[in-house]
Scaffold this active site. Sequence first.
Site, PDB file in Angstrom:
ATOM      1  N   GLY A  98       0.538  -1.533   0.503  1.00  0.00           N
ATOM      2  CA  GLY A  98      -0.050  -0.263   0.426  1.00  0.00           C
ATOM      3  C   GLY A  98       1.318   1.344   0.485  1.00  0.00           C
ATOM      4  N   ASN A  99       0.347   2.738   0.121  1.00  0.00           N
ATOM      5  CA  ASN A  99       1.043   3.581   0.421  1.00  0.00           C
ATOM      6  C   ASN A  99       0.074   3.961   1.951  1.00  0.00           C
ATOM      7  OD1 ASN A  99      -1.445   5.389  -0.947  1.00  0.00           O
ATOM      8  ND2 ASN A  99      -1.187   4.152  -2.473  1.00  0.00           N
TER       9      ASN A  99
END
Length: 216
Positions: free
Chosen positions: A21-22
């Site tokens: 993810g980020n």
Amino acid sequence: MHVLLTAGPTYEPLDPVRFLGNRSTGKMGYALAEAFAAIGATVTLVSGPVQLPAPTNPLIRTVRVETAEQMYAAAAEAAPSADVWVFAAAVADYRPAHVAAEKIKKSGDTLTLELVKNVDIAATLGHTKRAEQFSVGFALETTNELAHAQDKLRRKGFDLVVLNSLRDAGAGFGHDTNKVTVLAATGQIVNFELQSKADLAHDLVGLIMGRLKLAI
Ligand code: CTP
């Protein structure tokens, strides 16, 4: 007027307990949803996993998704009937090639993951854009900001691209404030001062509406 908005990160699963993810919080996208609703537009907010409360404004319909593939499917459904598209999501460019059915166990000293490219939501929908539709993208660059942003305008069929500054304290991921430069496909450049994401969202909506000249 109907607005399609993507917001937040995407999570790309690796196994039942892990994902790639980020750090996108979704704050800018959610602020834009509120700002569009405040002028009477109906909003389809396609949101990745965020910690923000769901908008309560009845003009905002929130569709929660997790992966880029799911975000694309939800956005593609809303896109044909939307007058304005705003791609504020930080979509993962790649996802694990294989999703393990069971938790990946620790074994060797190194682990190599094979990644495959995700669908580019903005670019793919850009090919279906009708002349009267208006598309806005976001860009976060660390080098040659203006050249890269101009390239994105062309490649993704954007009418406007909102360039986030990473050089300024208080701007970008996780902050409540943001400082942006907006580039138009027609060549104009507008600089905005550092301000709250809520205030910036109202300014951006004003800019978009000015260019659309659409009666709501
Ligand atoms: N975007 C998208 N789908 C993707 C990747 C990006 O819709 N798979 C949208 C983002 O929401 C944003 C714009 O495209 O509006 C720019 O994203 P960015 O990651 O900066 O562009 P990339 O094409 O991934 O370029 P880069 O090589 O700089 O990562």
